[in-house]
Design a protein around this motif. Sequence first.
Motif, mmCIF file in Angstrom:
data_model
loop_
_atom_site.group_PDB
_atom_site.id
_atom_site.type_symbol
_atom_site.label_atom_id
_atom_site.label_comp_id
_atom_site.label_asym_id
_atom_site.label_seq_id
_atom_site.Cartn_x
_atom_site.Cartn_y
_atom_site.Cartn_z
ATOM 1 N N LEU A 73 0.841 -1.190 0.000
ATOM 2 C CA LEU A 73 0.000 0.000 0.000
ATOM 3 C C LEU A 73 0.876 1.240 0.000
ATOM 4 N N HIS A 80 -4.101 5.543 4.282
ATOM 5 C CA HIS A 80 -3.562 4.262 4.730
ATOM 6 C C HIS A 80 -4.573 3.444 5.515
ATOM 7 N N TRP A 83 -7.729 2.032 3.286
ATOM 8 C CA TRP A 83 -7.472 0.976 2.313
ATOM 9 C C TRP A 83 -6.777 -0.230 2.936
ATOM 10 N N THR A 84 -6.099 -0.040 4.046
ATOM 11 C CA THR A 84 -5.576 -1.203 4.770
ATOM 12 C C THR A 84 -6.720 -2.025 5.334
ATOM 13 N N VAL A 94 -1.113 -7.235 4.097
ATOM 14 C CA VAL A 94 -0.792 -5.847 3.756
ATOM 15 C C VAL A 94 0.578 -5.444 4.291
ATOM 16 N N CYS A 96 2.136 -1.960 4.531
ATOM 17 C CA CYS A 96 1.702 -0.568 4.395
ATOM 18 C C CYS A 96 2.888 0.373 4.591
ATOM 19 N N ILE A 100 2.321 4.245 9.142
ATOM 20 C CA ILE A 100 1.214 3.350 8.853
ATOM 21 C C ILE A 100 -0.140 4.052 8.908
ATOM 22 N N MET A 110 -6.098 -0.772 12.982
ATOM 23 C CA MET A 110 -5.668 -1.531 11.809
ATOM 24 C C MET A 110 -5.123 -2.899 12.209
ATOM 25 N N LEU A 121 -0.196 -7.836 8.768
ATOM 26 C CA LEU A 121 -0.061 -6.402 8.527
ATOM 27 C C LEU A 121 1.293 -5.970 9.081
ATOM 28 N N GLU A 123 4.241 -2.606 8.899
ATOM 29 C CA GLU A 123 4.616 -1.272 8.441
ATOM 30 C C GLU A 123 5.940 -1.350 7.699
#
Length: 344
Positions: A73, A80, A83-84, A94, A96, A100, A110, A121, A123
Motif C-alpha cells: 500500500l 492508509h 485501504w488497509t 498488507v 503498508c 502506517i 488496523m 499487517l 509497516e
Amino acid sequence: MTERLRWGIMGTGNIANQFAQGLAGSSRGQLTAAASRTQASASAFTDKHDAKAHAFEGYDRLLDCADVDAIYLALPNHMHMEWTLKALQAGKHVLCEKPIANNADQATAMFEQAKTSGKVLVEAFMYRSHPLHHAIARHIAEGAIGKIQAIRTSFCFKVNNPEGNIRFSRACAGGALMDIGCYCVNFSRHYIGSEPQAVHATSRLNDDGVDILTSGTMHFADDVLASFTCGMTLHADNAAYICGDEGYITIPIPWKPPTEKATYTLNRGTPPRMDKGAAAAGPMSKEVSVDAGRPLYGLEADDFAAVVMDGASPTITAQDTIANMQTLDALRESAGVIFDGEQA
C-alpha cells in the motif's frame, strides 16, 4: 499458497516504483497486479515493471483480484487506514508504507482488524531489512561502543516545487516529521531498545500548518538521549551516529543503504581534540562493509513473505509500529502540528 508471494501494488507513485523495482530482485515475490486512479497510470506502471501483471483502474478492483495474495500500500498517508482495512477485510495481507496511519489510535485499529481477518499487517520501514543494520546491532550487542549514551540522526531533502506535493498537505497528513522524521524516531527507539519517557519538538510550519522542518529530542531511561532533524526545504548529511561511552558508530547512508558495499565506521577511543588541528590523532577506526545480495525493497518483500509463508516474526512488529506512532503523536503535539479532523 503459491511458491512466490503474489503482490498487488496499490498506488503508482515514486515509492511504488521503487518497491516494484526491488520486488523484481526478490527471492520470494512477484508482481501480479497494480492499481491506480486511472487506467493509463496503472497500465504504464505494469508495462514498465511486468507486462503480464493486471492493471486496474480503481483500488477496489485490485482487492477483488484472485491472483493477489498481498498488497503493498503506497497511497498518501491519510488513505492508509481506509485501504488497509479494506484490503484486510478482502482477505489480503498488507505491507503498508510508513507512517502506517495518521496516529496511534488508527494504527491500533488496523492491527485489530488484521487479527480479526487472520492476515499479516506490517509497516514498511525497508531500512531495517538491510544486513547493514543487522551487523550494527550485533556490534552494539557485543559491547563494541560500550553503553549507548546518545543517538543523533538527520533526514532532509529540498523540494524545489512544493505546489501539489502531498507532503506539503495538511489534509493528506503530510509534513517532514511524518514523511521522514518517522525514520529517525524508529531508528533511535530500535537501537536504544526502549521507549522515550519524554519528547520535545519544534517546527517551522508552512501556511497550511504543515511542518516543513522539525527538530526533536527524545529522553529515554538511564538518561539516554536522541536528537534528530528532518526537513523538506534544506540539505543535510542524512547520516546517523550512535554514541557510546567507549566509542561511536557512524552510518553515512542509514536510510537507503546500497546493495553492495554499504558501510559504517566503528570508532573507539577518544575523538580528536579540536584544538590540535590536523596533526591530532583520531580514534581507532574500522570501516565495515556489508553486501546485501538483493535490492533493499527486495529484502523487505522477502522478509514479509517469510512472515506470511513461514510464520516468521516480522521485522517491524505491531507493538513497534504502535509505539512509534505514539512517539510521533507526542512529537506532533509538542510542535503544534495538527492534521485535518484533529483538535488542538
